[in-house]
Design a protein around this motif. Structure first.
Motif, PDB file in Angstrom:
ATOM      1  N   ARG A   3       0.833  -1.197   0.000  1.00  0.00           N
ATOM      2  CA  ARG A   3       0.000   0.000   0.000  1.00  0.00           C
ATOM      3  C   ARG A   3       0.872   1.252   0.000  1.00  0.00           C
ATOM      4  O   ARG A   3       0.573   2.236  -0.684  1.00  0.00           O
ATOM      5  N   ILE A   4       1.982   1.214   0.749  1.00  0.00           N
ATOM      6  CA  ILE A   4       2.880   2.368   0.801  1.00  0.00           C
ATOM      7  C   ILE A   4       3.505   2.617  -0.567  1.00  0.00           C
ATOM      8  O   ILE A   4       3.568   3.763  -1.031  1.00  0.00           O
ATOM      9  N   GLU A   6       2.265   1.685  -3.442  1.00  0.00           N
ATOM     10  CA  GLU A   6       1.188   2.124  -4.326  1.00  0.00           C
ATOM     11  C   GLU A   6       0.878   3.606  -4.099  1.00  0.00           C
ATOM     12  O   GLU A   6       0.676   4.364  -5.050  1.00  0.00           O
ATOM     13  N   ARG A   7       0.857   4.021  -2.828  1.00  0.00           N
ATOM     14  CA  ARG A   7       0.601   5.427  -2.497  1.00  0.00           C
ATOM     15  C   ARG A   7       1.715   6.308  -3.063  1.00  0.00           C
ATOM     16  O   ARG A   7       1.447   7.338  -3.684  1.00  0.00           O
ATOM     17  N   ARG A   8       2.974   5.916  -2.856  1.00  0.00           N
ATOM     18  CA  ARG A   8       4.094   6.711  -3.374  1.00  0.00           C
ATOM     19  C   ARG A   8       4.006   6.869  -4.881  1.00  0.00           C
ATOM     20  O   ARG A   8       4.239   7.951  -5.422  1.00  0.00           O
ATOM     21  N   VAL A  11       1.051   9.232  -5.784  1.00  0.00           N
ATOM     22  CA  VAL A  11       1.402  10.620  -5.474  1.00  0.00           C
ATOM     23  C   VAL A  11       2.400  11.150  -6.501  1.00  0.00           C
ATOM     24  O   VAL A  11       2.241  12.258  -7.035  1.00  0.00           O
ATOM     25  N   ARG A  45      -8.801   7.531  -4.424  1.00  0.00           N
ATOM     26  CA  ARG A  45      -8.151   6.301  -3.953  1.00  0.00           C
ATOM     27  C   ARG A  45      -7.989   6.393  -2.426  1.00  0.00           C
ATOM     28  O   ARG A  45      -6.907   6.213  -1.880  1.00  0.00           O
ATOM     29  N   LEU A  48      -5.770   4.491   0.142  1.00  0.00           N
ATOM     30  CA  LEU A  48      -4.329   4.766   0.264  1.00  0.00           C
ATOM     31  C   LEU A  48      -4.033   5.852   1.297  1.00  0.00           C
ATOM     32  O   LEU A  48      -2.877   6.078   1.639  1.00  0.00           O
ATOM     33  N   PHE A  49      -5.084   6.530   1.793  1.00  0.00           N
ATOM     34  CA  PHE A  49      -4.899   7.672   2.685  1.00  0.00           C
ATOM     35  C   PHE A  49      -5.792   7.546   3.914  1.00  0.00           C
ATOM     36  O   PHE A  49      -6.532   8.450   4.269  1.00  0.00           O
ATOM     37  N   ASP A  53      -2.891   5.249   8.478  1.00  0.00           N
ATOM     38  CA  ASP A  53      -1.599   5.739   7.995  1.00  0.00           C
ATOM     39  C   ASP A  53      -1.381   7.222   8.294  1.00  0.00           C
ATOM     40  O   ASP A  53      -0.247   7.678   8.374  1.00  0.00           O
ATOM     41  N   LEU A  70       3.397  14.678   1.813  1.00  0.00           N
ATOM     42  CA  LEU A  70       3.370  13.560   0.878  1.00  0.00           C
ATOM     43  C   LEU A  70       4.409  13.728  -0.220  1.00  0.00           C
ATOM     44  O   LEU A  70       4.946  12.753  -0.729  1.00  0.00           O
TER      45      LEU A  70
END
Length: 191
Positions: A3-4, A6-8, A11, A45, A48-49, A53, A70
């Motif tokens: 997930r981290i 994917e988030r990076r 972003v 999404r 992811l947030f 987290d 972020l």
């Protein structure tokens, strides 16, 4: 992919699109509308947030909101933050001295808009509730205030990082004076 990760990636892709919009179109309301849409797409999404987290401050800590960085370029441009709030938080009318976009992820944030008055104060000109799927954008001299009643997570993106904004002005209504809004210094790293 975690997930981290994917988030990076999400972003980074969004900020790259936003850089391209500003490079192509400059800073104007139409360009900011395109930037706002990029952030609305990212906010869609929401998994992811999550508050897991990006937790708000602990109840009883004296703080009502926490900012998580972020993304921010080396030259402090294109700074994107996740704002996690417990609610019960607001600001007086202020400007940013750079362009800004606020987009909802979860919860609601009331934005009030203002114009300066000839007497040196401000006059409210409208309101907009930022929530999932919506957002607002501001040119550098636009004035607004935020009002958060209940827990939320939203995005705040600025053309220049908050720690660099040392000329913002804030209106103190009770005293009918303008003063410098000090640069934000309590930002948590989430990159």
């Amino acid at each position: 992919m975690t997930r981290i990760d994917e988030r990076r990636q999400a972003v980074a892709q969004t900020v790259a699109q936003i850089r391209a919009i500003e490079a192509r179109d400059g800073v104007n309301p139409d360009a900011l509308a395109l930037i706002r849409q990029q952030l609305i797409d990212l906010a869609s999404r929401a998994a992811l947030f999550s508050a897991e987290d990006f937790p708000p401050p602990q109840a009883g800590s004296g703080m009502r909101s926490a900012l998580y960085r972020l993304s921010e370029d080396e030259d402090h441009r294109f700074a994107l933050y996740a704002n996690a709030s417990l609610g019960g938080y607001g600001t007086p009318a202020h400007n940013h001295t750079t362009w800004a976009v606020i987009v909802g992820v979860t919860g609601e944030e009331l934005n009030r808009f203002y114009q300066p008055t000839p007497e040196g104060g401000v006059r409210e000109t409208g309101q907009f509730m930022v929530k999932a799927g919506t957002g607002v954008s501001f040119m550098p001299d636009d004035l607004h205030s935020i009002h958060i009643d209940a827990p939320l997570i939203n995005f705040h993106m600025y053309g220049l990082g908050l720690e660099q904004l040392d000329k913002r002005r804030i209106y103190k209504a009770q005293e009918n004076v303008w003063s410098v809004f000090p640069p934000h210094s309590d930002i948590r790293e989430a990159r």
